[in-house]
Write a protein that holds these residues in place. Sequence first.
Motif, PDB file in Angstrom:
ATOM      1  N   ASP A  30       0.820  -1.218   0.000  1.00  0.00           N
ATOM      2  CA  ASP A  30       0.000   0.000   0.000  1.00  0.00           C
ATOM      3  C   ASP A  30       0.848   1.260   0.000  1.00  0.00           C
ATOM      4  O   ASP A  30       0.331   2.355  -0.200  1.00  0.00           O
ATOM      5  CB  ASP A  30      -0.929   0.012   1.228  1.00  0.00           C
ATOM      6  N   THR A  31       2.146   1.096   0.243  1.00  0.00           N
ATOM      7  CA  THR A  31       3.039   2.254   0.356  1.00  0.00           C
ATOM      8  C   THR A  31       3.841   2.488  -0.917  1.00  0.00           C
ATOM      9  O   THR A  31       4.005   3.631  -1.361  1.00  0.00           O
ATOM     10  CB  THR A  31       4.015   2.048   1.540  1.00  0.00           C
ATOM     11  N   LEU A  32       4.357   1.407  -1.503  1.00  0.00           N
ATOM     12  CA  LEU A  32       5.175   1.516  -2.705  1.00  0.00           C
ATOM     13  C   LEU A  32       4.298   1.733  -3.939  1.00  0.00           C
ATOM     14  O   LEU A  32       3.124   1.360  -3.954  1.00  0.00           O
ATOM     15  CB  LEU A  32       6.014   0.257  -2.885  1.00  0.00           C
ATOM     16  N   SER A  33       4.884   2.307  -4.978  1.00  0.00           N
ATOM     17  CA  SER A  33       4.121   2.572  -6.197  1.00  0.00           C
ATOM     18  C   SER A  33       3.847   1.295  -6.984  1.00  0.00           C
ATOM     19  O   SER A  33       2.868   1.213  -7.719  1.00  0.00           O
ATOM     20  CB  SER A  33       4.883   3.560  -7.086  1.00  0.00           C
ATOM     21  N   LEU A  34       4.721   0.274  -6.845  1.00  0.00           N
ATOM     22  CA  LEU A  34       4.600  -0.982  -7.581  1.00  0.00           C
ATOM     23  C   LEU A  34       4.473  -0.729  -9.084  1.00  0.00           C
ATOM     24  O   LEU A  34       3.613  -1.289  -9.773  1.00  0.00           O
ATOM     25  CB  LEU A  34       3.415  -1.809  -7.076  1.00  0.00           C
ATOM     26  N   GLN A  35       5.363   0.116  -9.575  1.00  0.00           N
ATOM     27  CA  GLN A  35       5.423   0.428 -10.996  1.00  0.00           C
ATOM     28  C   GLN A  35       6.848   0.274 -11.485  1.00  0.00           C
ATOM     29  O   GLN A  35       7.805   0.483 -10.727  1.00  0.00           O
ATOM     30  CB  GLN A  35       4.946   1.852 -11.256  1.00  0.00           C
ATOM     31  N   LYS A  36       6.995  -0.065 -12.755  1.00  0.00           N
ATOM     32  CA  LYS A  36       8.326  -0.182 -13.332  1.00  0.00           C
ATOM     33  C   LYS A  36       9.011   1.180 -13.358  1.00  0.00           C
ATOM     34  O   LYS A  36       8.378   2.217 -13.542  1.00  0.00           O
ATOM     35  CB  LYS A  36       8.246  -0.731 -14.754  1.00  0.00           C
ATOM     36  N   ASN A  37      10.330   1.138 -13.165  1.00  0.00           N
ATOM     37  CA  ASN A  37      11.161   2.336 -13.264  1.00  0.00           C
ATOM     38  C   ASN A  37      10.701   3.450 -12.328  1.00  0.00           C
ATOM     39  O   ASN A  37      10.756   4.634 -12.660  1.00  0.00           O
ATOM     40  CB  ASN A  37      11.186   2.861 -14.711  1.00  0.00           C
ATOM     41  N   ALA A  38      10.230   3.054 -11.152  1.00  0.00           N
ATOM     42  CA  ALA A  38       9.837   4.040 -10.146  1.00  0.00           C
ATOM     43  C   ALA A  38      11.071   4.758  -9.612  1.00  0.00           C
ATOM     44  O   ALA A  38      12.204   4.295  -9.776  1.00  0.00           O
ATOM     45  CB  ALA A  38       9.091   3.348  -9.012  1.00  0.00           C
ATOM     46  N   ASP A  39      10.866   5.899  -8.982  1.00  0.00           N
ATOM     47  CA  ASP A  39      11.959   6.656  -8.376  1.00  0.00           C
ATOM     48  C   ASP A  39      12.504   5.835  -7.203  1.00  0.00           C
ATOM     49  O   ASP A  39      11.888   5.754  -6.141  1.00  0.00           O
ATOM     50  CB  ASP A  39      11.439   8.010  -7.891  1.00  0.00           C
ATOM     51  N   LEU A  40      13.685   5.226  -7.400  1.00  0.00           N
ATOM     52  CA  LEU A  40      14.213   4.282  -6.414  1.00  0.00           C
ATOM     53  C   LEU A  40      14.513   4.967  -5.082  1.00  0.00           C
ATOM     54  O   LEU A  40      14.236   4.410  -4.014  1.00  0.00           O
ATOM     55  CB  LEU A  40      15.483   3.621  -6.969  1.00  0.00           C
ATOM     56  N   ALA A  41      15.066   6.180  -5.130  1.00  0.00           N
ATOM     57  CA  ALA A  41      15.383   6.905  -3.898  1.00  0.00           C
ATOM     58  C   ALA A  41      14.114   7.217  -3.112  1.00  0.00           C
ATOM     59  O   ALA A  41      14.073   7.074  -1.876  1.00  0.00           O
ATOM     60  CB  ALA A  41      16.145   8.192  -4.220  1.00  0.00           C
ATOM     61  N   ALA A  42      13.074   7.633  -3.816  1.00  0.00           N
ATOM     62  CA  ALA A  42      11.806   7.951  -3.148  1.00  0.00           C
ATOM     63  C   ALA A  42      11.172   6.695  -2.554  1.00  0.00           C
ATOM     64  O   ALA A  42      10.640   6.730  -1.432  1.00  0.00           O
ATOM     65  CB  ALA A  42      10.845   8.608  -4.136  1.00  0.00           C
ATOM     66  N   GLU A  43      11.253   5.585  -3.281  1.00  0.00           N
ATOM     67  CA  GLU A  43      10.701   4.330  -2.777  1.00  0.00           C
ATOM     68  C   GLU A  43      11.457   3.865  -1.535  1.00  0.00           C
ATOM     69  O   GLU A  43      10.861   3.372  -0.575  1.00  0.00           O
ATOM     70  CB  GLU A  43      10.759   3.247  -3.861  1.00  0.00           C
ATOM     71  N   LEU A  44      12.786   4.032  -1.551  1.00  0.00           N
ATOM     72  CA  LEU A  44      13.587   3.623  -0.398  1.00  0.00           C
ATOM     73  C   LEU A  44      13.229   4.447   0.833  1.00  0.00           C
ATOM     74  O   LEU A  44      13.144   3.912   1.944  1.00  0.00           O
ATOM     75  CB  LEU A  44      15.077   3.771  -0.721  1.00  0.00           C
ATOM     76  N   GLU A  45      13.015   5.739   0.657  1.00  0.00           N
ATOM     77  CA  GLU A  45      12.645   6.594   1.789  1.00  0.00           C
ATOM     78  C   GLU A  45      11.311   6.156   2.389  1.00  0.00           C
ATOM     79  O   GLU A  45      11.121   6.215   3.610  1.00  0.00           O
ATOM     80  CB  GLU A  45      12.573   8.058   1.350  1.00  0.00           C
ATOM     81  N   LYS A  46      10.388   5.716   1.548  1.00  0.00           N
ATOM     82  CA  LYS A  46       9.103   5.221   2.050  1.00  0.00           C
ATOM     83  C   LYS A  46       9.318   4.002   2.949  1.00  0.00           C
ATOM     84  O   LYS A  46       8.721   3.892   4.031  1.00  0.00           O
ATOM     85  CB  LYS A  46       8.188   4.837   0.882  1.00  0.00           C
ATOM     86  N   VAL A  47      10.171   3.087   2.490  1.00  0.00           N
ATOM     87  CA  VAL A  47      10.418   1.864   3.253  1.00  0.00           C
ATOM     88  C   VAL A  47      11.161   2.182   4.543  1.00  0.00           C
ATOM     89  O   VAL A  47      10.812   1.669   5.627  1.00  0.00           O
ATOM     90  CB  VAL A  47      11.207   0.844   2.415  1.00  0.00           C
ATOM     91  N   LYS A  48      12.190   3.023   4.457  1.00  0.00           N
ATOM     92  CA  LYS A  48      12.978   3.380   5.648  1.00  0.00           C
ATOM     93  C   LYS A  48      12.119   4.068   6.690  1.00  0.00           C
ATOM     94  O   LYS A  48      12.354   3.924   7.889  1.00  0.00           O
ATOM     95  CB  LYS A  48      14.151   4.268   5.241  1.00  0.00           C
ATOM     96  N   GLY A  49      11.118   4.819   6.245  1.00  0.00           N
ATOM     97  CA  GLY A  49      10.227   5.485   7.189  1.00  0.00           C
ATOM     98  C   GLY A  49       9.423   4.504   8.022  1.00  0.00           C
ATOM     99  O   GLY A  49       9.046   4.794   9.161  1.00  0.00           O
ATOM    100  N   LEU A  50       9.171   3.325   7.450  1.00  0.00           N
ATOM    101  CA  LEU A  50       8.403   2.293   8.157  1.00  0.00           C
ATOM    102  C   LEU A  50       9.294   1.257   8.824  1.00  0.00           C
ATOM    103  O   LEU A  50       9.018   0.788   9.923  1.00  0.00           O
ATOM    104  CB  LEU A  50       7.463   1.588   7.171  1.00  0.00           C
ATOM    105  N   TYR A  51      10.395   0.912   8.123  1.00  0.00           N
ATOM    106  CA  TYR A  51      11.303  -0.131   8.604  1.00  0.00           C
ATOM    107  C   TYR A  51      12.746   0.375   8.455  1.00  0.00           C
ATOM    108  O   TYR A  51      13.387   0.128   7.419  1.00  0.00           O
ATOM    109  CB  TYR A  51      11.089  -1.429   7.821  1.00  0.00           C
ATOM    110  N   PRO A  52      13.256   1.094   9.453  1.00  0.00           N
ATOM    111  CA  PRO A  52      14.583   1.731   9.367  1.00  0.00           C
ATOM    112  C   PRO A  52      15.735   0.755   9.127  1.00  0.00           C
ATOM    113  O   PRO A  52      16.816   1.180   8.691  1.00  0.00           O
ATOM    114  CB  PRO A  52      14.727   2.420  10.734  1.00  0.00           C
ATOM    115  N   THR A  53      15.542  -0.538   9.387  1.00  0.00           N
ATOM    116  CA  THR A  53      16.629  -1.495   9.163  1.00  0.00           C
ATOM    117  C   THR A  53      16.933  -1.675   7.681  1.00  0.00           C
ATOM    118  O   THR A  53      17.992  -2.185   7.321  1.00  0.00           O
ATOM    119  CB  THR A  53      16.281  -2.869   9.774  1.00  0.00           C
TER     120      THR A  53
END
Length: 241
Positions: A30-53
Amino acid sequence: MNRIAGSIRNRLSLRSPQAESLEILAVLADTLSLQKNADLAAELEKVKGLYPTCSDFERTFPSLCFALATGVGKTRLMGAFITYLYLSKEHPELLRPGTEPHCLQQAHRRFLQHYQSQVCLSGIGEFVHRRPRIITGDNYEEVRQGELFKYEVHINIFNIGKINAEIRGDRSPRIKTIKECLGDSYFNYLTGLDDLVLLMDESHHYRANRGMEVINELNPVVGLELTATPQVERSGGAVEI
């Protein structure tokens, strides 16, 4: 845990580590865009915000590693992942790579046995009359375009090590050879899908340079890695992943 994930947990009788992993997937789906060629840095920040590890995807696409102890039931968890993505996000193309012939045969046999006996999808009513199509390195050339579209869910199990070996021998991998029924190679067919999800069982094997390149070439919308050994052996010793 949302309604769909909760239903899958109950229908598959998931253990606590499996249920926790499924809940993480549900949140990130529900957080990631799940699209090809998404902004990798932006996607990583979304994940780190939820799971800092999670500090780095270490691939050219969002990839998430689930570390579970041996015997917990990774094959069943993959069935839960497949079911969740199908029911909630409608991502029906899933690719599961093998690392070398022996491992591939074991992985294929284990998943197919679990699949046929309904162990990994037991209780999932949606798959009773819409069973996924299992496609492997042995039968993909027999699959015709018309047959592909008879199935809503395709589970591809391929041998990354074999593709690498063919490249090292200065040969074009068979999977990259153009097929008349598709008008392209099966490899390009997979890379062109906008709903391709990559499941990597024993994912610590997929860290060699060429293996990384082949997997990156596939360009899925997301990678789901499972391993009981969240580290990779390199010249300087074991490195945590």
